[in-house]
Structures are given as structure tokens and as C-alpha cells.
Scaffold this motif. Structure first.
Motif, PDB file in Angstrom:
ATOM      1  N   LYS A  97       0.839  -1.203   0.000  1.00 11.02           N
ATOM      2  CA  LYS A  97       0.000   0.000   0.000  1.00 11.02           C
ATOM      3  C   LYS A  97       0.868   1.245   0.000  1.00 11.02           C
ATOM      4  CE  LYS A  97      -2.441   0.973   3.684  1.00 11.02           C
ATOM      5  NZ  LYS A  97      -3.537   0.929   4.689  1.00 11.02           N
ATOM      6  N   LEU A 125      -6.732  -1.788  -5.385  1.00  7.10           N
ATOM      7  CA  LEU A 125      -5.681  -0.800  -5.160  1.00  7.10           C
ATOM      8  C   LEU A 125      -5.439   0.009  -6.430  1.00  7.10           C
ATOM      9  CD1 LEU A 125      -3.669   0.244  -3.040  1.00  7.10           C
ATOM     10  CD2 LEU A 125      -2.018  -1.424  -3.900  1.00  7.10           C
ATOM     11  N   THR A 128      -8.026   1.997  -0.953  1.00  2.00           N
ATOM     12  CA  THR A 128      -7.138   1.385   0.036  1.00  2.00           C
ATOM     13  C   THR A 128      -7.909   0.680   1.149  1.00  2.00           C
ATOM     14  OG1 THR A 128      -6.972   3.510   1.192  1.00  2.00           O
ATOM     15  CG2 THR A 128      -5.258   2.998  -0.436  1.00  2.00           C
TER      16      THR A 128
END
Length: 373
Positions: A250, A278, A283
Motif C-alpha cells: 500500500k 488498489l 485502500t
């Protein structure tokens, strides 16, 4: 958010914001005796079918590496066949493929030298490149054995400096930490990880045009982030951290990691789904998909971490990707029945098993048999 374990995707769903490889296991041939002193016997049909499964989800395949029992049963003759056959499959389906090039064909009875190490790497690089795959320059036990003392850093610089300019396309370097392989203690020429990281970065900066990225497998997220931020522009950090992968992929305001992960072998569908959201900038959904897989991964890679491969193959057996729990070198014996039972429980919790009833039946068979042969 949960992902149905049967969810699949076509290659059109390949993640675009990150480059993602699943390090794939090999399926042993159960009809051939498997032991630590016997040549590796591979079930090629099942092994290649599993790679097609990974490609169908939009993931890249990293082959002939640690998860495939390289250096732990998969000998060089079998690895060479694996690379060639996987290369042909990748071309047929348009799949992304990277393969490990190392020095494991060297005779352990002979004293390793820089010349022998370079020649061994060159031989394996040629096999990988001829297969049409990207080269992963794996950490070499032979190099770790000779590169000691005050000149160690210069030895690594010489070896990698001779190899990288020869490549047809930029390679992925690999720093495999001692939890995965204790024989690699002091890689890059120092047991001090700060010194080792500085030497690795020096090699990368000197040859940035020949380096696509570096896979860091230290299970230390803070150190990985520090290395990631110090890389030259255009050089990727591929996380090999099977404990902290969601947060590293991330990323943060300074950047993110790509991935080359063993955990992506058993959680391939979840990984593909997480990467798809993503790509869309979601997220929260990414966290919701991958978060439940972390307890499973932490147990899978628990100490002794090098034995994680047993769990990877066991989960493939539970998921129906192969019809037996036999491994090259007899490595199915490397984890206890209790460890495997906990893997089953966590796999259920993470919702990664396509057929829960089949998985329960196979787990019960292991328990009834009192272990695994």
C-alpha cells in the motif's frame, strides 16, 4: 470485505499500479521416492497447471526460487527443466515470468572461487534468458562463504559488477535474509545490516540501468522502507516480507513496494482482488481483502522460517491444486501435524479455500493417519 475463494480473473485484470509476482511451489511426483539424497522428481503437468492458475489471475510468476525448494531439494537439473518448461508456458499464455539464477550447480567438494561463482551464475543466466524470463540474481551460498573479512564488500562489487552488464534486460537482485537461509549470514559482506544495506545500494547505484529492482526478504518492514527510499529513481523495491506485505504494498506518501512473495502462492485469488481495488485507489477495500490473510502468513512463515515451503504445499493440497501431500526431498515432514492443523484453521478464517468440505476431508485424513508420510 471478503473475496469468494473461487473468484478468478483473466490476464486483463493484471495490476497496473504495482508489479506483482507470486513465488510458486513445485508439485512432486508421488510415484517416485522422494528424499533428501534423491534427485528431484517433479509432476510437470500439475506444476505447470498451477502456474497457469496464477497467470489466469493476472499475477506474475517467480519460478525456480526459494518457494520452489531451490537449494532445499530442487536440484539444478530439475530447476533447469522447470525454467525451460515454464518459459514455454509463459510464452503460450502471455504470462509475466521471472526465474532465479544462482550458483547451486557448483560442486560443494570444490573450493569456490570468484571465477567459478561468476561462471556458475553465467550458465544459469543463459538458461533463464533463453527461456524468455527475467533474471532474478539469487543470493549465492558459495559467494557468502568466500566473501569474508575487510575485502568482502569488494568481492560482492566485483561479482555483481561482472554479471549485470551482460544481461539482456534489467534484473531483480535478491537479498534473502537469514530467517529464510542461515547460510546467507553476512550477505553483501557484513553481518551488520546497515553496512550490508549500504553495500547493496552502492552496487545498485553503480549499475542502475541494469537493475529493475531488488527483492528484500528480511521480515523487517522499517529496514525495507529505508532501502526503498534510498533506491535510485526507476529502481523498484519488491517486498519479500511475508509478515508486513499489505502495508508495504500500500505504501505511504514517499512511495510503495512492488511484490515478489511466497504467500501469494496460497492466497493468489485474494492478492489479485486486492491489487485490483488498489489500482482503483480503494485502500480500504485493499486492507479488507488482504488483512485477514496476515495471521495465516505469519503462522506459515513462523520459525524456523525456512520450513514455510511445507505449509505452502499443504495449502495447495487443501485447496485442490494437487491430489497428494508429498514434497521433493520428503519435506512434507518438516512441519508438525499441530502446525498444519492451525494452518487449516487460519486458511478457513482467511477464506482462501475454494472447497471447504474437500479441505476438511483432507485435513481429517492427515489427523486420522497421525501425520504425513
Amino acid at each position: 470485505m471478503t473475496v469468494p475463494p473461487t473468484q478468478s480473473a483473466t490476464s486483463d485484470a493484471t495490476a497496473r499500479s504495482r508489479v506483482m509476482f507470486a513465488a510458486a511451489h513445485v508439485v512432486a511426483d508421488p510415484a517416485v521416492p522422494q528424499g533428501p539424497d534423491t534427485p528431484a522428481a517433479v509432476d510437470w503437468d500439475a506444476t505447470l497447471a498451477f502456474r497457469r492458475h496464477l497467470w489466469s489471475l493476472g499475477l506474475g510468476v517467480a519460478d525456480a526460487m526459494d518457494t520452489a525448494q531451490r537449494g532445499a531439494g530442487l536440484d539444478w537439473p530439475a530447476a533447469r527443466k522447470l525454467i525451460a518448461r515454464c518459459g514455454a508456458e509463459a510464452r503460450a499464455v502471455g504470462g509475466l515470468l521471472a526465474c532465479g539464477a544462482g550458483t547451486d550447480q557448483l560442486d560443494p567438494a570444490e573450493e569456490p572461487t570468484i571465477a567459478r561463482i561468476v561462471a556458475a551464475y553465467e550458465q544459469q543466466i543463459e538458461v533463464v534468458e533463453d527461456a524468455g524470463a527475467q533474471v532474478v540474481l539469487m543470493a549465492s551460498r558459495a559467494l557468502a562463504a568466500i566473501a569474508r573479512g575487510p575485502e568482502a564488500g569488494a568481492v560482492y562489487a566485483e561479482v555483481y559488477g561482472r554479471l549485470l552488464p551482460q544481461l539482456r534486460q534489467p534484473a531483480i537482485l535478491h537479498w534473502l535474509g537469514t530467517p529464510f537461509d542461515p547460510a546467507l549470514e553476512g550477505y553483501w559482506g557484513s553481518p551488520d545490516l546497515d553496512v550490508a544495506a549500504a553495500r547493496l545500494l552502492g552496487i545498485i547505484r553503480a549499475h542502475a540501468a541494469q537493475v529493475d529492482g531488488v527483492k528484500v526478504s528480511l521480515l523487517d518492514s522499517a529496514r525495507e522502507i529505508a532501502i526503498r527510499r534510498a533506491l535510485p529513481a526507476g529502481v523498484r523495491l519488491y517486498t519479500g516480507d511475508d509478515f508486513h506485505y499489505p502495508e508495504l504494498i500500500k505504501g505511504d506518501e514517499h512511495g510503495f513496494s512492488h511484490a515478489l512473495l511466497g504467500i501469494f502462492d496460497p492466497i493468489a485469488a485474494q492478492a489479485a482482488a486486492a491489487l485490483a481495488v488498489l489500482d482503483q485507489g480503494d485502500t480500504a477495500a485493499f486492507d479488507a481483502i488482504l488483512g485477514p490473510t496476515v495471521p495465516l502468513s505469519r503462522h506459515l512463515f513462523s520459525a524456523p522460517t525456512s520450513r514455510y515451503k511445507t505449509g505452502v504445499v499443504f495449502l495447495a493440497y487443501l485447496a485442490g491444486h494437487q491430489d497428494h501431500f508429498t514434497m521433493i526431498a520428503g519435506a512434507q515432514r518438516n512441519r508438525s501435524t499441530e502446525h498444519l492443523a492451525e494452518l487449516h484453521r487460519l486458511a478457513q478464517q482467511a477464506n482462501i479455500l475454494p472447497d471447504p468440505e474437500l479441505a476438511r476431508d483432507r485435513m481429517n485424513k492427515i489427523l486420522t493417519d497421525g501425520g504425513h508420510s
